[in-house]
Design an enzyme around this catalytic site. Structure first.
Site, mmCIF file in Angstrom:
data_model
loop_
_atom_site.group_PDB
_atom_site.id
_atom_site.type_symbol
_atom_site.label_atom_id
_atom_site.label_comp_id
_atom_site.label_asym_id
_atom_site.label_seq_id
_atom_site.Cartn_x
_atom_site.Cartn_y
_atom_site.Cartn_z
ATOM 1 N N LYS A 114 11.005 -34.580 5.935
ATOM 2 C CA LYS A 114 11.559 -33.291 5.592
ATOM 3 C C LYS A 114 12.935 -33.149 4.846
ATOM 4 O O LYS A 114 13.369 -32.278 4.125
ATOM 5 C CB LYS A 114 11.521 -32.131 6.601
ATOM 6 C CG LYS A 114 9.895 -31.562 6.844
ATOM 7 C CD LYS A 114 9.871 -30.562 7.937
ATOM 8 C CE LYS A 114 8.478 -30.409 8.205
ATOM 9 N NZ LYS A 114 8.345 -28.997 9.225
ATOM 10 N N LYS A 197 -1.465 -36.365 3.226
ATOM 11 C CA LYS A 197 -2.054 -35.511 3.846
ATOM 12 C C LYS A 197 -1.945 -34.147 3.220
ATOM 13 O O LYS A 197 -1.296 -33.773 2.479
ATOM 14 C CB LYS A 197 -1.562 -35.526 5.309
ATOM 15 C CG LYS A 197 -0.267 -34.625 5.279
ATOM 16 C CD LYS A 197 0.396 -34.430 6.858
ATOM 17 C CE LYS A 197 1.754 -33.727 6.720
ATOM 18 N NZ LYS A 197 2.036 -33.305 8.080
ATOM 19 N N LYS A 200 1.183 -27.624 3.050
ATOM 20 C CA LYS A 200 1.625 -26.592 2.307
ATOM 21 C C LYS A 200 2.851 -26.872 1.560
ATOM 22 O O LYS A 200 2.969 -25.893 0.427
ATOM 23 C CB LYS A 200 1.836 -25.435 3.290
ATOM 24 C CG LYS A 200 3.131 -25.695 3.934
ATOM 25 C CD LYS A 200 3.311 -25.061 5.434
ATOM 26 C CE LYS A 200 4.038 -25.978 6.405
ATOM 27 N NZ LYS A 200 3.793 -25.716 8.058
HETATM 28 P P1 TYM Z 1 2.091 -27.415 11.841
HETATM 29 O O1 TYM Z 1 2.365 -25.813 11.789
HETATM 30 O O2 TYM Z 1 2.701 -28.186 10.643
HETATM 31 O O3 TYM Z 1 0.530 -27.658 11.765
HETATM 32 C C1 TYM Z 1 -0.443 -26.926 12.684
HETATM 33 C C2 TYM Z 1 -1.406 -27.975 13.092
HETATM 34 O O4 TYM Z 1 -2.077 -28.505 11.849
HETATM 35 C C3 TYM Z 1 -2.175 -29.743 12.117
HETATM 36 N N1 TYM Z 1 -2.358 -30.277 10.568
HETATM 37 C C4 TYM Z 1 -3.311 -31.118 10.213
HETATM 38 N N2 TYM Z 1 -4.237 -31.825 10.692
HETATM 39 C C5 TYM Z 1 -5.181 -32.549 9.960
HETATM 40 N N3 TYM Z 1 -4.896 -32.853 8.823
HETATM 41 C C6 TYM Z 1 -3.753 -32.244 7.972
HETATM 42 N N4 TYM Z 1 -3.440 -32.517 6.722
HETATM 43 C C7 TYM Z 1 -2.959 -31.432 8.864
HETATM 44 N N5 TYM Z 1 -1.755 -30.589 8.435
HETATM 45 C C8 TYM Z 1 -1.490 -30.082 9.590
HETATM 46 C C9 TYM Z 1 -0.896 -30.380 12.590
HETATM 47 O O5 TYM Z 1 -1.102 -31.526 13.216
HETATM 48 C C10 TYM Z 1 -0.814 -29.395 13.707
HETATM 49 O O6 TYM Z 1 -1.529 -29.578 15.164
HETATM 50 N N6 TYM Z 1 5.633 -29.145 14.991
HETATM 51 C C11 TYM Z 1 4.173 -28.274 15.025
HETATM 52 C C12 TYM Z 1 4.173 -27.079 15.461
HETATM 53 C C13 TYM Z 1 4.454 -27.013 16.931
HETATM 54 C C14 TYM Z 1 3.618 -27.469 18.041
HETATM 55 C C15 TYM Z 1 4.644 -27.231 19.213
HETATM 56 C C16 TYM Z 1 2.491 -28.214 18.097
HETATM 57 C C17 TYM Z 1 5.609 -26.509 17.645
HETATM 58 N N7 TYM Z 1 5.670 -26.828 18.796
HETATM 59 C C18 TYM Z 1 4.070 -27.605 20.574
HETATM 60 C C19 TYM Z 1 1.985 -28.740 19.184
HETATM 61 C C20 TYM Z 1 2.674 -28.153 20.793
HETATM 62 C C21 TYM Z 1 3.911 -28.325 13.420
HETATM 63 O O7 TYM Z 1 4.780 -28.291 12.624
HETATM 64 O O8 TYM Z 1 2.608 -28.178 13.041
#
Ligand code: TYM
Length: 330
Positions: A114, A197, A200
């Site tokens: 990022k 992957k 967004k």
């Molecule tokens: P975030 O908001 O980017 O994504 C949310 C969830 O979607 C999953 N994900 C995917 N899974 C499969 N293929 C993809 N292309 C794909 N893109 C996104 C992510 O793995 C995630 O599970 N840091 C985290 C948010 C967070 C969090 C937490 C998660 C903050 N605190 C505590 C778990 C526990 C994030 O940015 O996810």
């Protein structure tokens, strides 16, 4: 016996969740509710680690919450809340920051990715320490499992390391949470560049669930495949087709092996048409449910507030134990 816990979060950084979020994580969130005491939240504090607009964030937080409900995350079964309404997250994050090595934080690959996108030097300290806030998000609720996609695995490892370190230094408070990663859908790929992957940050290859169904259909029909005409699962040599197979299988419940047999001798056209049909079918109902929920923001905000009250009653207990062990005056 009380149920063991599950916790997970999602960032409100887009106008819509995408299909990677849904298949990689959110579908598991829904399924786990029957057996676990689940805590799910919108990670709005994580969303301010990069440049953002306050009004857009506020709106996206509501839209994200409504989408969770529309997907079947249930406020009767689970605790669904917004991170910034539970101040214990930042409080625990500070304690954990003081246990995290600078080098250890520097090794987080998501930060490297990022911060590289924004140009050298432009990344905030918040973006750098974000995985520590994520560790706090998790450890506050003492979950057994954290359902996430593959890209979150490293953050879960840091969480376990920090939990173990705190326990070792100050006495046992935390259990060690385990990631729950569904292998078949752990990494949904970008439709235009299936070596990446779905994300967004690459909108042309990303299927947003709240997009116009016509746009969803078009994106699927123009997904990059390969020069063969065989519908076969082979992630290394046929990442585009394999990705579409994973998507169709997840939506329809039909196994990939059965799909391969059904499409034997056929071209990619009819295959893509079916993928588009199942996704669009789902998206239409999902959009309707989301819009209904968003039509009454007063009711939605009340639900959000009661989620925070429930979450805080658990978070406060953990923070209390942590403060006690940390040597703060009580
Ligand atoms: P975030 O908001 O980017 O994504 C949310 C969830 O979607 C999953 N994900 C995917 N899974 C499969 N293929 C993809 N292309 C794909 N893109 C996104 C992510 O793995 C995630 O599970 N840091 C985290 C948010 C967070 C969090 C937490 C998660 C903050 N605190 C505590 C778990 C526990 C994030 O940015 O996810």
């Amino acid at each position: 016996m009380s149920k063991s816990r599950v916790l997970s979060g999602i960032q409100p950084t887009a106008d819509s969740f995408h299909l990677g979020n849904q298949l990689g994580a959110l579908n598991s969130w829904v399924d786990l509710q029957a057996e676990y005491d689940c805590f799910y939240f919108i990670a709005d504090q994580h969303a301010i680690t990069v440049e953002y607009d306050p009004e857009v964030l506020r709106n996206r937080t509501r839209v994200s919450y409504a989408q969770l409900l529309a997907l079947g995350v249930s406020p009767e079964q689970s605790t669904i809340f917004v991170q910034s309404q539970v101040p214990e997250h930042s409080q625990l994050a500070w304690v954990l920051s003081c246990l995290t090595g600078y080098g250890e934080a520097s090794r987080m690959t998501q930060f490297k990715d990022k911060s590289a996108k924004g140009g050298a030097g432009s990344a905030s300290v918040g973006l750098f320490t974000y995985p520590i806030l994520q560790a706090a998000d998790i450890l506050l609720y003492q979950p057994e499992f954290v359902p996430v996609g593959e890209d979150q695995r490293q953050h879960l490892e840091l969480t376990r390391d920090l939990a173990g370190r705190f326990n070792g230094r100050f006495g046992e408070v935390f259990g060690l949470p385990k990631p729950l990663i569904v292998k078949a859908t752990a990494k949904i790929r970008d439709l235009q560049d299936p070596t990446k992957k779905m994300s967004k940050s690459l909108p042309t290859g990303c299927l947003f669930l709240l997009d116009d169904p016509k746009k969803i259909e078009k994106k699927i029909k123009s997904a990059v495949t390969d020069s063969e005409t065989v519908v076969r699962f082979d992630e290394e040599n046929k990442p585009g087709v394999s990705n579409l197979l994973s998507i169709l299988s997840a939506y329809s419940g039909e196994s990939i092996a059965d799909l391969e047999v059904r499409y034997e001798g056929q071209m990619y056209g009819p295959f893509k048409t079916e993928v588009a049909e199942v996704v669009v079918d789902f998206a239409k109902g999902f959009q309707e449910r989301t819009n209904e929920l968003l039509a009454d923001t007063g009711a939605l905000d009340q639900q959000i507030a009661s989620g925070a009250t429930k979450a805080r009653s658990v978070a406060q207990q953990t923070l209390d134990a942590v403060y006690e062990k940390s040597g703060f005056l009580r």
